[in-house]
Design a protein around this motif. Structure first.
Motif, PDB file in Angstrom:
ATOM      1  N   SER A 129      41.120  26.141  34.986  1.00  0.00           N
ATOM      2  CA  SER A 129      39.871  26.880  34.858  1.00  0.00           C
ATOM      3  C   SER A 129      39.983  28.257  35.516  1.00  0.00           C
ATOM      4  CB  SER A 129      38.740  26.077  35.503  1.00  0.00           C
ATOM      5  OG  SER A 129      37.548  26.802  35.489  1.00  0.00           O
ATOM      6  N   ARG A 130      40.579  28.281  36.710  1.00  0.00           N
ATOM      7  CA  ARG A 130      40.778  29.554  37.407  1.00  0.00           C
ATOM      8  C   ARG A 130      41.718  30.474  36.624  1.00  0.00           C
ATOM      9  NH1 ARG A 130      42.207  27.943  43.437  1.00  0.00           N
ATOM     10  NH2 ARG A 130      42.664  30.157  43.525  1.00  0.00           N
ATOM     11  N   LEU A 131      42.777  29.899  36.042  1.00  0.00           N
ATOM     12  CA  LEU A 131      43.709  30.691  35.237  1.00  0.00           C
ATOM     13  C   LEU A 131      42.999  31.269  34.010  1.00  0.00           C
ATOM     14  CD1 LEU A 131      46.575  31.709  34.621  1.00  0.00           C
ATOM     15  CD2 LEU A 131      46.980  29.541  33.443  1.00  0.00           C
ATOM     16  N   GLU A 132      42.188  30.435  33.362  1.00  0.00           N
ATOM     17  CA  GLU A 132      41.451  30.907  32.184  1.00  0.00           C
ATOM     18  C   GLU A 132      40.509  32.051  32.563  1.00  0.00           C
ATOM     19  OE1 GLU A 132      38.117  29.082  29.185  1.00  0.00           O
ATOM     20  OE2 GLU A 132      39.741  27.748  29.816  1.00  0.00           O
ATOM     21  N   TYR A 133      39.824  31.913  33.696  1.00  0.00           N
ATOM     22  CA  TYR A 133      38.927  32.980  34.163  1.00  0.00           C
ATOM     23  C   TYR A 133      39.721  34.252  34.461  1.00  0.00           C
ATOM     24  CZ  TYR A 133      35.690  35.586  37.106  1.00  0.00           C
ATOM     25  OH  TYR A 133      34.899  36.579  37.636  1.00  0.00           O
ATOM     26  N   ALA A 134      40.872  34.085  35.156  1.00  0.00           N
ATOM     27  CA  ALA A 134      41.703  35.252  35.495  1.00  0.00           C
ATOM     28  C   ALA A 134      42.227  35.927  34.224  1.00  0.00           C
ATOM     29  CB  ALA A 134      42.865  34.830  36.399  1.00  0.00           C
ATOM     30  N   MET A 135      42.632  35.135  33.233  1.00  0.00           N
ATOM     31  CA  MET A 135      43.124  35.706  31.971  1.00  0.00           C
ATOM     32  C   MET A 135      42.002  36.450  31.245  1.00  0.00           C
ATOM     33  SD  MET A 135      46.341  35.108  31.768  1.00  0.00           S
ATOM     34  CE  MET A 135      46.744  35.375  30.066  1.00  0.00           C
ATOM     35  N   THR A 136      40.807  35.896  31.255  1.00  0.00           N
ATOM     36  CA  THR A 136      39.663  36.567  30.628  1.00  0.00           C
ATOM     37  C   THR A 136      39.401  37.901  31.322  1.00  0.00           C
ATOM     38  OG1 THR A 136      38.677  34.445  30.038  1.00  0.00           O
ATOM     39  CG2 THR A 136      37.202  36.336  30.067  1.00  0.00           C
ATOM     40  N   GLN A 137      39.415  37.875  32.667  1.00  0.00           N
ATOM     41  CA  GLN A 137      39.216  39.112  33.429  1.00  0.00           C
ATOM     42  C   GLN A 137      40.334  40.118  33.127  1.00  0.00           C
ATOM     43  OE1 GLN A 137      35.984  38.470  34.135  1.00  0.00           O
ATOM     44  NE2 GLN A 137      36.381  39.759  35.893  1.00  0.00           N
ATOM     45  N   PHE A 138      41.568  39.628  33.055  1.00  0.00           N
ATOM     46  CA  PHE A 138      42.713  40.496  32.761  1.00  0.00           C
ATOM     47  C   PHE A 138      42.537  41.194  31.412  1.00  0.00           C
ATOM     48  CE2 PHE A 138      46.758  40.871  30.459  1.00  0.00           C
ATOM     49  CZ  PHE A 138      47.393  41.836  31.226  1.00  0.00           C
ATOM     50  N   PHE A 139      42.180  40.403  30.381  1.00  0.00           N
ATOM     51  CA  PHE A 139      42.026  41.002  29.047  1.00  0.00           C
ATOM     52  C   PHE A 139      40.848  41.988  29.018  1.00  0.00           C
ATOM     53  CE2 PHE A 139      44.381  37.108  27.550  1.00  0.00           C
ATOM     54  CZ  PHE A 139      45.538  37.795  27.233  1.00  0.00           C
ATOM     55  N   THR A 140      39.793  41.674  29.769  1.00  0.00           N
ATOM     56  CA  THR A 140      38.650  42.592  29.843  1.00  0.00           C
ATOM     57  C   THR A 140      39.073  43.909  30.489  1.00  0.00           C
ATOM     58  OG1 THR A 140      37.103  40.744  30.000  1.00  0.00           O
ATOM     59  CG2 THR A 140      36.304  42.882  30.745  1.00  0.00           C
ATOM     60  N   VAL A 141      39.797  43.810  31.610  1.00  0.00           N
ATOM     61  CA  VAL A 141      40.261  45.009  32.316  1.00  0.00           C
ATOM     62  C   VAL A 141      41.279  45.768  31.465  1.00  0.00           C
ATOM     63  CG1 VAL A 141      41.586  45.793  34.341  1.00  0.00           C
ATOM     64  CG2 VAL A 141      39.734  44.140  34.621  1.00  0.00           C
ATOM     65  N   GLN A 142      42.151  45.039  30.786  1.00  0.00           N
ATOM     66  CA  GLN A 142      43.161  45.679  29.938  1.00  0.00           C
ATOM     67  C   GLN A 142      42.482  46.461  28.807  1.00  0.00           C
ATOM     68  OE1 GLN A 142      45.745  43.037  27.724  1.00  0.00           O
ATOM     69  NE2 GLN A 142      47.473  44.453  27.955  1.00  0.00           N
ATOM     70  N   THR A 143      41.486  45.858  28.185  1.00  0.00           N
ATOM     71  CA  THR A 143      40.756  46.533  27.103  1.00  0.00           C
ATOM     72  C   THR A 143      40.052  47.786  27.637  1.00  0.00           C
ATOM     73  OG1 THR A 143      40.413  44.424  25.985  1.00  0.00           O
ATOM     74  CG2 THR A 143      38.964  46.227  25.346  1.00  0.00           C
ATOM     75  N   GLU A 144      39.409  47.646  28.808  1.00  0.00           N
ATOM     76  CA  GLU A 144      38.721  48.788  29.422  1.00  0.00           C
ATOM     77  C   GLU A 144      39.726  49.883  29.791  1.00  0.00           C
ATOM     78  OE1 GLU A 144      35.488  50.997  31.096  1.00  0.00           O
ATOM     79  OE2 GLU A 144      35.631  49.425  29.584  1.00  0.00           O
ATOM     80  N   ASN A 145      40.882  49.485  30.291  1.00  0.00           N
ATOM     81  CA  ASN A 145      41.929  50.435  30.663  1.00  0.00           C
ATOM     82  C   ASN A 145      42.411  51.200  29.428  1.00  0.00           C
ATOM     83  OD1 ASN A 145      43.701  51.752  32.370  1.00  0.00           O
ATOM     84  ND2 ASN A 145      45.248  50.136  32.301  1.00  0.00           N
ATOM     85  N   GLU A 146      42.628  50.497  28.318  1.00  0.00           N
ATOM     86  CA  GLU A 146      43.055  51.152  27.075  1.00  0.00           C
ATOM     87  C   GLU A 146      41.989  52.132  26.587  1.00  0.00           C
ATOM     88  OE1 GLU A 146      44.041  48.075  24.281  1.00  0.00           O
ATOM     89  OE2 GLU A 146      45.747  47.394  25.466  1.00  0.00           O
TER      90      GLU A 146
END
Length: 141
Positions: free
Chosen positions: A94-111
């Motif tokens: 669950s924590r990994l899934e949350y971290a991956m969701t946050q990562f993709f959100t930040v990655q999209t925002e960064n792009e």
């Protein structure tokens, strides 16, 4: 106990005599029928052997019961550990899934921000050239 010399008279056996007879029949080297009415020393020896065998069998039973108990307890401990690790595993997933969701959100925002930065840099460069052109037009050298 009855003797093979007295086939007509049948006498009832005591409990100890029955146990002795059973131990003789079960022993690896059974007593021959000719020796079945021997003196008390054989009876004492056979009784001692029977007692030793009974004690050993009882000890083995108790040891086996303890072994089964330890095995059951170990199995219960392993089951508890499996359940605990299952909970930990689900929590980590669950924590990994949350971290991956946050990562993709930040990655999209960064792009998006990089793209906006490139666009603003190009616009600033254009404004810089326009400003230079205007200064050269107003103040020719």
């Amino acid at each position: 106990m009855f003797c093979s010399d007295d086939p007509v008279h049948l006498q009832l056996l005591t409990y100890d005599e029955l146990e002795e007879l059973l131990s003789i029949l079960e022993s690896e080297s059974p007593v021959s029928p000719n020796n079945s009415c021997s003196e008390g020393s054989n009876r004492t020896l056979s009784s001692a052997e029977g007692d030793r065998k009974r004690r050993r069998m009882e000890s083995n039973r108790k040891s086996a019961a303890r072994s089964r108990c330890r095995k059951k307890q170990h199995l219960e401990e392993l089951t508890d550990e499996l359940n605990r690790l299952g909970v930990v595993n689900r929590e980590l997933k669950s924590r990994l899934e949350y971290a991956m969701t946050q990562f993709f959100t930040v990655q999209t925002e960064n792009e998006r921000l990089r793209s906006e930065c490139a666009s603003l840099s190009a616009r600033l460069s254009d404004l810089h050239w326009i400003l230079l052109a205007m200064q050269n037009h107003i103040n020719p050298r």
